[in-house]
Design an enzyme around this catalytic site. Structure first.
Site, PDB file in Angstrom:
ATOM      1  N   CYS A  77      -7.093  -3.077  -2.411  1.00  0.00           N
ATOM      2  CA  CYS A  77      -5.981  -3.735  -1.727  1.00  0.00           C
ATOM      3  C   CYS A  77      -6.383  -5.159  -1.316  1.00  0.00           C
ATOM      4  O   CYS A  77      -6.654  -5.994  -2.177  1.00  0.00           O
ATOM      5  CB  CYS A  77      -5.522  -2.892  -0.539  1.00  0.00           C
ATOM      6  SG  CYS A  77      -3.923  -3.417   0.143  1.00  0.00           S
ATOM      7  N   HIS A 175      -3.949   1.970  -3.362  1.00  0.00           N
ATOM      8  CA  HIS A 175      -4.921   2.713  -2.557  1.00  0.00           C
ATOM      9  C   HIS A 175      -5.268   4.024  -3.274  1.00  0.00           C
ATOM     10  O   HIS A 175      -4.534   4.999  -3.154  1.00  0.00           O
ATOM     11  CB  HIS A 175      -4.330   3.024  -1.179  1.00  0.00           C
ATOM     12  CG  HIS A 175      -4.213   1.830  -0.294  1.00  0.00           C
ATOM     13  ND1 HIS A 175      -5.250   1.394   0.506  1.00  0.00           N
ATOM     14  CD2 HIS A 175      -3.191   0.963  -0.094  1.00  0.00           C
ATOM     15  CE1 HIS A 175      -4.869   0.327   1.164  1.00  0.00           C
ATOM     16  NE2 HIS A 175      -3.631   0.034   0.815  1.00  0.00           N
ATOM     17  N   GLU A 177      -7.433   6.140  -2.495  1.00  0.00           N
ATOM     18  CA  GLU A 177      -7.721   7.187  -1.499  1.00  0.00           C
ATOM     19  C   GLU A 177      -6.448   7.830  -0.964  1.00  0.00           C
ATOM     20  O   GLU A 177      -6.501   8.874  -0.303  1.00  0.00           O
ATOM     21  CB  GLU A 177      -8.548   6.590  -0.348  1.00  0.00           C
ATOM     22  CG  GLU A 177      -7.800   5.740   0.644  1.00  0.00           C
ATOM     23  CD  GLU A 177      -7.544   4.307   0.198  1.00  0.00           C
ATOM     24  OE1 GLU A 177      -7.035   3.521   1.017  1.00  0.00           O
ATOM     25  OE2 GLU A 177      -7.851   3.953  -0.967  1.00  0.00           O
TER      26      GLU A 177
END
Length: 203
Positions: A77, A175, A177
């Site tokens: 990001c 992202h 994650e």
């Protein structure tokens, strides 16, 4: 394997740490240059505003350290955006690793882009076992235009770089994650990368 997450006060660090834990990896959170340089892999996260994040990097001296790393590095990001030449956000000079300037989305689309979007034109081993048009989670108002270092693109009013690669540096706008199974696969692929990057871009 020693995995370091760069801790400079501008990252969504805990969610990345938890995602790595699910893969059986215990990452080290640190701003210590020696620990960062000795890591097998380095994750450079970022959430927030570009100019203040760059100020934090400079305060710790990490602005000089990160671009010189030799092991695989993954910017996530804002971390990816800070690896670029410049950002319109706060008129920020970046670390200059990726040869592209980050710009703001036009008023023709809702800003920020929040939610799921597809990644396309996948060109790197970072995307091994990840399908074309897979959905990833994004939150951003600024983007890197398409450039020679683009290894994945997305569409939001226009086509932009959702991932970049140059040498041992990788950057993703999304992202991983927070991107379910496909994001977990990308993190797993990053952990499996070797330092020999000569055959890791698929053109």
């Amino acid at each position: 394997m020693k995995i370091v997450i760069v801790n400079y006060g501008a990252g969504n660090i805990q969610s990345i740490k938890f995602a790595l834990n699910r893969l059986g990896v215990e990452a080290i959170l640190t701003d210590d240059e020696t620990k960062i340089r000795s890591a097998d892999k380095v994750i450079f996260p970022g959430v927030g505003e570009a100019s203040s994040a760059m100020q934090k990097l400079k305060a710790s001296g990490l602005d000089k350290v990160i671009p010189t790393l030799k092991q695989p590095v993954l910017g996530i990001c804002l971390g990816m955006q800070l690896l670029c030449n410049t950002s319109e956000e706060g008129n920020t000079k970046g670390l200059g690793f990726f040869d592209v300037g980050v710009v703001k989305f036009s008023n023709s689309v809702k800003v920020p882009q929040i939610g799921w979007n597809q990644i396309q034109n996948l060109k790197s081993n970072l995307f091994e076992a990840v399908s074309e048009n897979e959905n990833m989670y994004l939150v951003h108002s600024y983007y890197a235009p398409l450039c020679k270092e683009t290894i994945a693109s997305s569409e939001y009013g226009l086509q932009y770089s959702s991932a970049l690669q140059k040498d041992n540096f990788y950057g993703v706008q999304f992202h991983p994650e927070k991107s379910s199974t496909a994001g977990e696969q990308i993190l797993k692929n990053f952990l499996n990368l070797t330092s020999n990057i000569s055959n890791q871009i698929k053109r």
